[in-house]
Design an enzyme around this catalytic site. Structure first.
Site, mmCIF file in Angstrom:
data_model
loop_
_atom_site.group_PDB
_atom_site.id
_atom_site.type_symbol
_atom_site.label_atom_id
_atom_site.label_comp_id
_atom_site.label_asym_id
_atom_site.label_seq_id
_atom_site.Cartn_x
_atom_site.Cartn_y
_atom_site.Cartn_z
ATOM 1 N N HIS A 1 -36.442 -29.799 11.437
ATOM 2 C CA HIS A 1 -35.221 -29.042 12.280
ATOM 3 C C HIS A 1 -34.063 -30.000 12.525
ATOM 4 O O HIS A 1 -33.635 -29.946 13.581
ATOM 5 C CB HIS A 1 -36.105 -28.868 13.567
ATOM 6 C CG HIS A 1 -36.909 -27.609 13.434
ATOM 7 N ND1 HIS A 1 -36.901 -26.390 13.407
ATOM 8 C CD2 HIS A 1 -38.413 -27.848 13.550
ATOM 9 C CE1 HIS A 1 -37.895 -25.813 13.424
ATOM 10 N NE2 HIS A 1 -38.985 -26.808 13.361
ATOM 11 N N ASN B 1 -40.041 -20.387 16.823
ATOM 12 C CA ASN B 1 -39.528 -20.097 15.566
ATOM 13 C C ASN B 1 -38.756 -18.776 15.631
ATOM 14 O O ASN B 1 -39.252 -18.045 16.415
ATOM 15 C CB ASN B 1 -40.389 -20.421 14.415
ATOM 16 C CG ASN B 1 -40.658 -21.746 14.147
ATOM 17 O OD1 ASN B 1 -39.789 -22.597 14.641
ATOM 18 N ND2 ASN B 1 -41.797 -22.161 13.413
#
Length: 743
Positions: free
Chosen positions: A94, A167
């Site tokens: 990320h 997510n």
């Protein structure tokens, strides 16, 4: 707005939010916010001394000769030293992201299930920060790669920070956190070559997917359109893991969290995503900033799936398994709140880069389940923040809570808090800062009864890995299934080890024989002749993006390119610009040059003209949701001789976007995409042929600001805006038209 008149967004918001929970977070951030454009500012050192010259190092010099530089120039050494240490370790995963501030509000209380104020008090407006991200790529990678997207929310509640670290896909590749290093090592660039960057199309990723069967469900999602979203604002958010809620009676419930975008769930087509990665690698972060800056605040409906304790074993899957969804027909999603993003960050590094999330950040009334992926995340997330940001990372402005903080944690690098007092431990002789009681809002761990043998074992339900992969595939629309077959064919074509693509050809037969045969033929694997296991044929609701569209057609924030050259029809141009703006779309004028373009009958000497936002070579159709071409004989004659203009329309057509043309421009669009079965207007009648909307003779009354987007509209603006609102024309794809056009 000119920088000299820019005032802090925090200061503006503060004026209207004083006293509220949201206002307290704004005030908290204001304490550490400075306005670079304040005219009273002068350059100083870090220790506050104003500097007269920050361009030339102090040196021995004359008008004729430059001599040695002097180490005594402390200000120069400070400037260079600080620059040398500007970077911090990027996130292992990320790393590339974008974020914004916003608010969260419940419109239905969940007090029946939880004592958490953030979920039960409908009078609250809870401030939050939401960070979107890609998973595999480095900070310098592109936004539009095929990847899972992070959807991490930090709620600044009265009881402390609550983080949902989720997510845009509701399941994950692994069931147990211990496998996370293997998963990421396999997905990251291969260690010998350090390639490829930010993509899963390589041997190691697919080697892991084949050998680690629990990843099967997730890689089907990752090969779907979900992995190439049109915008952060148009993708779902999921908590992924199973959490718990506890009410005031001490009753416990299992819960999954959902965020559904009010703009609908939309994605790119693959060629579009590929090109954007090179043409505009910052597309998603710019898109988010642009929408908020234009006052079109992204919104998500917040929902929960809830299973009472005692009912958790009533399903064929284990509800604690992060590789499984809870099908909505079995456990409905209750829509109970709304999340809105309404303020861009003031500085990327101190806010978006330094924001740090932990699944362990819980508030009273919300807790953990025995989900083995979640419990491992609880350990790992805090650990990684210590590495990136240091032991006092929770004191950073974007991370610190709005409620009082007091404990016996002390010291460490970059400690900001100054704690007065003569003791720093408990118990102490003053009875200072004692632990809180339940009635004072203390976090109470649920007294769960646990029994079993200590061993490295997964329960029976955790060992079933294929049913939901089939469920997901069966639930897709025909275009989505075609996209998945193409995605798998693309990915496995990049695997040059025959073992990998041959084994994966076999694995796909465990999901669907037709899919496996199609992909195997494309990638050169053995074509399976029978299914590895029967497809159960079941489907589930709201897995297909086609079931997750806006309640009413909208083109809000859609980017529309209007292509013009000298001699364009000013009436058609001005009319469509007004109509698009009225519908909250964002029109962009694209010219053959960026200097002024003149309408038919308009003298160049008049000094008027329209200055385009971009020229044809500076932008591409990929950066827009639709292309419109107004009439005007001279303008169209110029465009018909311009290969790039023709390419714009053909590419937009092949990417399934709405195309609009009126007057003489209808013939230009016909040049670009005239295929068997396509129809074009030859009169004042409006023709919508596979999302290509034309009117050869535009009725003046059609150009109005009141837009009614309806299917089958006879008015040009209504028909064209409806075509844009559909995002893509998949009927065009099912007819095979994109394969017939060079783009």
């Amino acid at each position: 707005m000119a920088p000299s008149v820019v005032s802090s967004g925090l200061e503006k918001l503060q004026e209207t939010l004083d006293g509220s929970l949201e206002g307290r977070k704004v005030a908290d951030l204001s304490k550490d916010t400075k306005n670079y454009h304040d005219p009273k500012n002068r350059i100083t050192t870090d220790y506050g001394v104003k500097q007269e010259n920050t361009d030339d190092w102090l040196k021995v010099a004359t008008e004729d000769k430059t001599g040695p530089m002097l180490l005594e120039d402390h200000a120069a050494r400070e400037k260079i030293n600080r620059f040398d240490h500007e970077r911090i370790p990027e996130r292992v995963v990320h790393a590339r992201g974008a974020g914004a501030f916003g608010t969260f509000k419940m419109h239905k209380s969940l007090a029946e299930y939880t004592s958490a104020g953030v979920l039960s008090d409908t009078s609250r407006n809870t401030p939050l920060f939401l960070r979107f991200s890609t998973v595999l790529g480095s900070r310098g990678s592109a936004d539009t790669v095929r990847d899972v997207r992070g959807f991490a929310v930090k709620f600044y509640t009265d009881e402390g920070n609550w983080d949902i670290v989720g997510n845009n896909i509701p399941v994950f590749f692994i069931q147990d956190a211990l496998k996370f290093p293997d998963l990421i090592h396999a997905g990251k660039p291969e260690p010998d070559k350090e390639v490829p960057q930010a993509q899963s199309a390589h041997n190691n990723f697919w080697d892991f997917q084949y050998l680690h069967t629990e990843a099967t469900h997730m890689f089907m999602w990752q090969q779907s359109d979900r992995a190439i979203p049109r915008s952060y604002r148009m993708m779902q958010g999921f908590g992924v893991n199973t959490y718990t809620l506890t009410n005031d009676k001490g009753e416990r419930f299992f819960v999954k969290f959902h965020f559904v975008p009010q703009l609908g769930v939309h994605s790119f087509v693959w060629d579009e995503a590929l090109k954007l990665a090179g043409q505009d690698p910052d597309f998603h972060r710019k898109d988010l900033y642009e929408a908020i800056d234009n006052g079109c605040f992204p919104k998500w409906d917040f929902g929960v799936q809830i299973i009472p304790e005692g009912k958790e074993n009533d399903f064929e899957f284990d509800i604690l398994d992060a590789t499984k969804i809870w099908p909505e027909e079995l456990v409905p999603v209750q829509m109970v709140g709304e999340l809105e993003l309404n303020r861009n960050v003031d500085e990327y590094f101190t806010q978006t880069e330094q924001v740090a999330f932990c699944t362990g950040h819980m508030v009273p009334g919300i807790g953990f389940s025995d989900d083995p992926l979640l419990i491992g995340r609880n350990f790992s997330y805090n650990d990684t923040q210590l590495t990136r940001l240091g032991t006092n990372w929770q004191e950073l402005p974007v991370n610190r809570p709005v409620c009082p903080v007091m404990n016996n944690n002390r010291d460490g690098k970059l400690r900001h808090t100054i704690t007065k007092g003569s003791v720093n431990y408990w118990p102490n002789r003053f009875e200072a800062t004692p632990p809180a009681k339940k009635e004072e809002g203390a976090y109470i761990d649920y007294p769960e009864k646990v029994e079993g043998m200590k061993q490295r074992l997964r329960s029976k339900k955790f060992r079933e890995h294929f049913n939901q992969a089939q469920l997901f595939y069966n639930s897709m629309s025909p275009p989505e299934k075609a996209h998945m077959a193409f995605a798998l064919s693309f990915e496995l074509d990049h695997c040059d080890d025959p073992w990998v693509y041959e084994k994966m050809s076999e694995r796909l037969a465990d999901i669907d024989l037709g899919l496996a045969q199609s992909v195997a033929e494309m990638v050169g694997g053995p074509i399976p002749q029978k299914a590895g296991r029967p497809n159960h044929g079941k489907t589930s609701m709201r897995l297909s993006q086609t079931e997750l569209q806006p309640k009413n057609p909208t083109i809000e924030t859609r980017r529309v390119a209007i292509i013009i050259a000298d001699g364009y029809d000013a009436g058609a141009y001005n009319g469509i610009v007004s109509a698009l703006k009225a519908a909250k779309a964002i029109p962009y004028t694209i010219g053959t040059r960026r200097s002024p373009i003149f309408a038919a009958g308009e003298s160049k000497e008049s000094g008027k003209g329209v200055k385009p936002d971009h020229h044809l070579e500076g932008m591409r159709s990929t950066m827009f949701d639709s292309v419109f071409v107004p009439g005007g004989a001279d303008s169209v004659a110029t465009l018909r001789k311009n290969g790039r203009a023709l390419h714009w329309v053909r590419e937009g057509f092949s990417h399934l976007k709405a195309i609009g043309a009126v007057g003489e421009a209808v013939e230009f669009v016909r040049d670009a995409c005239s295929l068997p079965g396509m129809d074009f207007s030859t009169s004042s009648d409006v023709v919508d042929s596979f999302g290509v909307v034309t009117a050869a003779k535009l009725k003046p009354e059609s150009l109005r600001e009141t837009v009614k987007m309806v299917k089958g509209a006879t008015d040009f603006v209504d028909a064209y805006t409806y075509a844009i609102s559909q995002h893509k024309n998949f009927e065009r794809e099912m007819k095979g038209f994109p394969q017939m056009v060079a783009y």
